[in-house]
Design a protein around this motif. Structure first.
Motif, PDB file in Angstrom:
ATOM      1  N   GLN A  78      -4.994   8.205  -1.751  1.00 34.99           N
ATOM      2  CA  GLN A  78      -5.292   7.040  -0.912  1.00 34.99           C
ATOM      3  C   GLN A  78      -6.285   6.080  -1.552  1.00 34.99           C
ATOM      4  O   GLN A  78      -6.084   4.865  -1.529  1.00 34.99           O
ATOM      5  CB  GLN A  78      -5.825   7.516   0.440  1.00 34.99           C
ATOM      6  CG  GLN A  78      -4.713   7.909   1.397  1.00 34.99           C
ATOM      7  CD  GLN A  78      -5.198   7.936   2.830  1.00 34.99           C
ATOM      8  OE1 GLN A  78      -6.178   8.610   3.128  1.00 34.99           O
ATOM      9  NE2 GLN A  78      -4.514   7.226   3.702  1.00 34.99           N
ATOM     10  N   ILE A  98       7.382  16.191  -0.584  1.00 35.92           N
ATOM     11  CA  ILE A  98       8.007  15.022  -1.233  1.00 35.92           C
ATOM     12  C   ILE A  98       7.062  14.422  -2.264  1.00 35.92           C
ATOM     13  O   ILE A  98       7.473  14.096  -3.388  1.00 35.92           O
ATOM     14  CB  ILE A  98       8.393  13.960  -0.181  1.00 35.92           C
ATOM     15  CG1 ILE A  98       9.444  14.497   0.791  1.00 35.92           C
ATOM     16  CG2 ILE A  98       8.882  12.685  -0.859  1.00 35.92           C
ATOM     17  CD1 ILE A  98      10.812  14.706   0.187  1.00 35.92           C
ATOM     18  N   GLY A 120       5.900  15.585   3.978  1.00 40.12           N
ATOM     19  CA  GLY A 120       5.334  14.513   3.157  1.00 40.12           C
ATOM     20  C   GLY A 120       4.654  15.044   1.914  1.00 40.12           C
ATOM     21  O   GLY A 120       4.780  14.461   0.815  1.00 40.12           O
ATOM     22  N   TYR A 151       0.754   4.105  -2.688  1.00 40.32           N
ATOM     23  CA  TYR A 151       0.413   5.486  -2.323  1.00 40.32           C
ATOM     24  C   TYR A 151       1.481   6.458  -2.813  1.00 40.32           C
ATOM     25  O   TYR A 151       1.175   7.549  -3.299  1.00 40.32           O
ATOM     26  CB  TYR A 151       0.266   5.599  -0.805  1.00 40.32           C
ATOM     27  CG  TYR A 151       0.001   6.999  -0.353  1.00 40.32           C
ATOM     28  CD1 TYR A 151      -1.269   7.555  -0.469  1.00 40.32           C
ATOM     29  CD2 TYR A 151       1.025   7.789   0.159  1.00 40.32           C
ATOM     30  CE1 TYR A 151      -1.506   8.855  -0.090  1.00 40.32           C
ATOM     31  CE2 TYR A 151       0.799   9.095   0.549  1.00 40.32           C
ATOM     32  CZ  TYR A 151      -0.471   9.623   0.431  1.00 40.32           C
ATOM     33  OH  TYR A 151      -0.709  10.910   0.798  1.00 40.32           O
ATOM     34  N   ARG A 152       2.754   6.071  -2.674  1.00 38.83           N
ATOM     35  CA  ARG A 152       3.826   6.961  -3.125  1.00 38.83           C
ATOM     36  C   ARG A 152       3.774   7.158  -4.644  1.00 38.83           C
ATOM     37  O   ARG A 152       4.061   8.250  -5.140  1.00 38.83           O
ATOM     38  CB  ARG A 152       5.191   6.382  -2.737  1.00 38.83           C
ATOM     39  CG  ARG A 152       5.535   6.538  -1.285  1.00 38.83           C
ATOM     40  CD  ARG A 152       5.723   7.993  -0.949  1.00 38.83           C
ATOM     41  NE  ARG A 152       5.965   8.220   0.472  1.00 38.83           N
ATOM     42  CZ  ARG A 152       5.516   9.278   1.140  1.00 38.83           C
ATOM     43  NH1 ARG A 152       4.776  10.180   0.529  1.00 38.83           N
ATOM     44  NH2 ARG A 152       5.817   9.456   2.396  1.00 38.83           N
ATOM     45  N   TYR A 172       0.833  -1.203   0.000  1.00 36.24           N
ATOM     46  CA  TYR A 172       0.000   0.000   0.000  1.00 36.24           C
ATOM     47  C   TYR A 172       0.871   1.258   0.000  1.00 36.24           C
ATOM     48  O   TYR A 172       0.577   2.236  -0.683  1.00 36.24           O
ATOM     49  CB  TYR A 172      -0.915   0.002   1.223  1.00 36.24           C
ATOM     50  CG  TYR A 172      -1.663   1.288   1.385  1.00 36.24           C
ATOM     51  CD1 TYR A 172      -2.756   1.586   0.575  1.00 36.24           C
ATOM     52  CD2 TYR A 172      -1.257   2.234   2.329  1.00 36.24           C
ATOM     53  CE1 TYR A 172      -3.422   2.789   0.703  1.00 36.24           C
ATOM     54  CE2 TYR A 172      -1.924   3.439   2.461  1.00 36.24           C
ATOM     55  CZ  TYR A 172      -3.002   3.696   1.653  1.00 36.24           C
ATOM     56  OH  TYR A 172      -3.666   4.891   1.771  1.00 36.24           O
ATOM     57  N   ARG A 173       1.952   1.224   0.772  1.00 37.77           N
ATOM     58  CA  ARG A 173       2.853   2.377   0.848  1.00 37.77           C
ATOM     59  C   ARG A 173       3.419   2.695  -0.530  1.00 37.77           C
ATOM     60  O   ARG A 173       3.455   3.859  -0.960  1.00 37.77           O
ATOM     61  CB  ARG A 173       3.978   2.038   1.831  1.00 37.77           C
ATOM     62  CG  ARG A 173       4.687   3.215   2.418  1.00 37.77           C
ATOM     63  CD  ARG A 173       5.504   2.804   3.619  1.00 37.77           C
ATOM     64  NE  ARG A 173       6.377   1.671   3.352  1.00 37.77           N
ATOM     65  CZ  ARG A 173       6.504   0.626   4.167  1.00 37.77           C
ATOM     66  NH1 ARG A 173       5.802   0.556   5.278  1.00 37.77           N
ATOM     67  NH2 ARG A 173       7.334  -0.347   3.860  1.00 37.77           N
TER      68      ARG A 173
END
Lengths: 200, 291
Positions: free
Chosen positions: A40, A128, A125, A34-35, A30-31
């Motif tokens: 989401q 980035i 965040g 998401y990135r 998921y991370r």
């Protein structure tokens, strides 16, 4: 039960065994999604599709790094989501991320962190994520897999179905481009995260 | 590799390798050369520090946790089929197999016979008997009983050639034919006796007749024989009455009024029954499965 036993059971159609694998990898998957996607809902969709696809095609897994095999599926799912996003653009959740009173769901506030620190971390965040959004998808995925998820070059090459030289060149270009973005948008970076020395 | 005056090319070369340098991916000679340049060039050192800072920032960026679990739903275990469903399935399979086998036997039987078996041929043949019996009684004495009889008999027999199945059904009849014939008929003409023999013994028919009579052609006349026994011929009849004469009269004057009741072969009945059994059990099976 170790990972190989779970994979073998899942290859025999054992959903419960596959769900144990899902629990082990879902945060990372998921991370990554998401990135790459910066959204989401899209990341959740991509993650769910990736696990469903992984279960359907788990018989095709012939050994090697299971994480790399799984992330290859995630990569494809993310590309599908990006293509869908280009066809029908949606509103960004960036405003929610920057709102200290309404943080992004699931972002746990660390116990010793003050509200100010929490807000600054959210700002970092968001910056980035905005910088990642300026990169081409291939470079973005390479940088995320190496610098955030900590995969080796070989695993990234396997996950992205390319060779080692391409991984190196994509990563180099991605890092330099993100560095240039952050140096140019340094005012968006919270003070405590800024570069101490003078920029080049 | 690079001249001292060509610093731009050198900076570009270093810039392109900073990422690999940080990850220890450079070859030994490139690594040494880059470190040497970094010791001499503050700009490239600052570039390298900015790159380190970028990577550190990326790793520090907060990552939102997923709002849900992505585990797949575990399917409920499938219940074993009930007895009724298993029975219906088995019955359907058995009935289908039996139907196919019956149809196969039917087709093979028809192919073996050489022609499609008429369903009502035997019945129609038997129903004409009363008419022929009526034609037996009044036969004029002046009617010739010699060779022309055979000619007429062969002619009358030829249009009504029955198929093999019909022949087999009527074969038992001729064995009793000679017994009830009146003695006068046997004594009056040896040739007519020969004809009667030829009719009762199909194997000898070609010898007795004109050479064109076959066992198949004899068959219809043989079926008339029981009627001759049932109908007492008047002894005053001047001329012998033979089956050929009967057929001659039949062909000239009496047109047989035939009626036929619909009759179906047992094999066909079995096929129809099995067909409905397949439909019934198949429907039962589907209903059970849906429930």
């Amino acid at each position: 039960m170790d990972e190989q036993a779970l994979i073998h059971a899942a290859q025999q159609g054992d959903v419960a065994a596959f769900n144990q694998i899902v629990r082990a990898y879902q945060a990372q998957v998921y991370r990554t999604a998401y990135r790459v996607l910066g959204d989401q809902a899209a990341a959740e969709d991509a993650t769910q599709e990736a696990f469903i696809s992984a279960f359907k095609h788990i018989r095709a897994y012939r050994g090697g790094s299971f994480k790399a095999w799984l992330l290859r599926i995630v990569t494809n799912a993310c590309y599908d989501q990006l293509r869908a996003k280009q066809r029908r653009p949606t509103a960004s959740l960036e405003a929610i991320l920057l709102d200290a009173d309404n943080p992004a769901p699931g972002v746990d506030r660390a116990a010793p962190e003050s509200p100010q620190d929490f807000v600054e971390r959210q700002e970092l965040g968001a910056t980035i994520q905005r910088g990642l959004g300026t990169l081409p998808p291939d470079q973005r995925m390479t940088l995320i897999l190496v610098d955030i998820e900590g995969l080796s070059y070989d695993e990234v090459a396997q996950a992205m179905q390319t060779n080692l030289g391409t991984v190196k060149s994509r990563l180099s270009r991605a890092r330099l481009a993100l560095r240039d973005f952050l140096v140019q948008q340094v005012e968006l970076v919270p003070a405590r995260y800024r570069l101490k020395s003078e920029p080049f | 590799m690079f001249g001292r005056n060509n610093s731009t090319e050198l900076h570009t070369w270093v810039e392109a390798r900073l990422s690999d340098y940080l990850d220890q991916q450079l070859p030994a000679n490139d690594h040494a050369r880059l470190e040497q340049h970094l010791g001499e060039c503050a700009q490239c050192r600052a570039s390298l520090e900015a790159l380190r800072w970028t990577i550190a920032l990326v790793k520090q960026a907060p990552v939102p946790a997923a709002r849900k679990s992505f585990t797949l739903p575990v399917p409920a275990p499938r219940s074993s089929p009930s007895f009724g469903f298993a029975f219906a399935r088995l019955a359907t399979a058995m009935a289908t197999l039996a139907l196919v086998a019956t149809i196969g036997i039917d087709v093979i039987t028809r192919l073996g016979a050489g022609a499609p078996a008429p369903l009502m041929a035997p019945a129609a043949q038997k129903r004409t008997e009363p008419t022929q019996a009526i034609a037996l009684a009044p036969i004029p004495a002046s009617q010739p009983t010699e060779a022309p009889r055979m000619g007429i008999a062969s002619k009358s027999a030829s249009p009504a050639v029955p198929p093999a199945s019909a022949l087999s059904a009527t074969l038992p009849a001729p064995t009793k034919a000679p017994a009830p014939l009146p003695p006068s008929a046997e004594v009056s003409s040896t040739q007519s006796a020969d004809t009667a023999k030829a009719q009762t013994q199909p194997a000898r028919a070609p010898v007795a007749g004109s050479g064109t009579i076959t066992p198949t052609m004899v068959a219809p006349t043989a079926t008339i024989a029981p009627t001759q026994t049932a109908t007492p011929l008047p002894t005053a009849t001047p001329a012998p009455t033979t089956i050929a004469q009967v057929q001659q009269r039949e062909s000239v004057s009496a047109s047989p009024v035939t009626y036929s009741a619909p009759s179906v072969s047992p094999l066909r009945l079995i096929e129809i029954g099995l067909f409905f059994a397949v439909i019934f059990f198949g429907t039962l099976m589907l209903l059970w499965r849906r429930r």
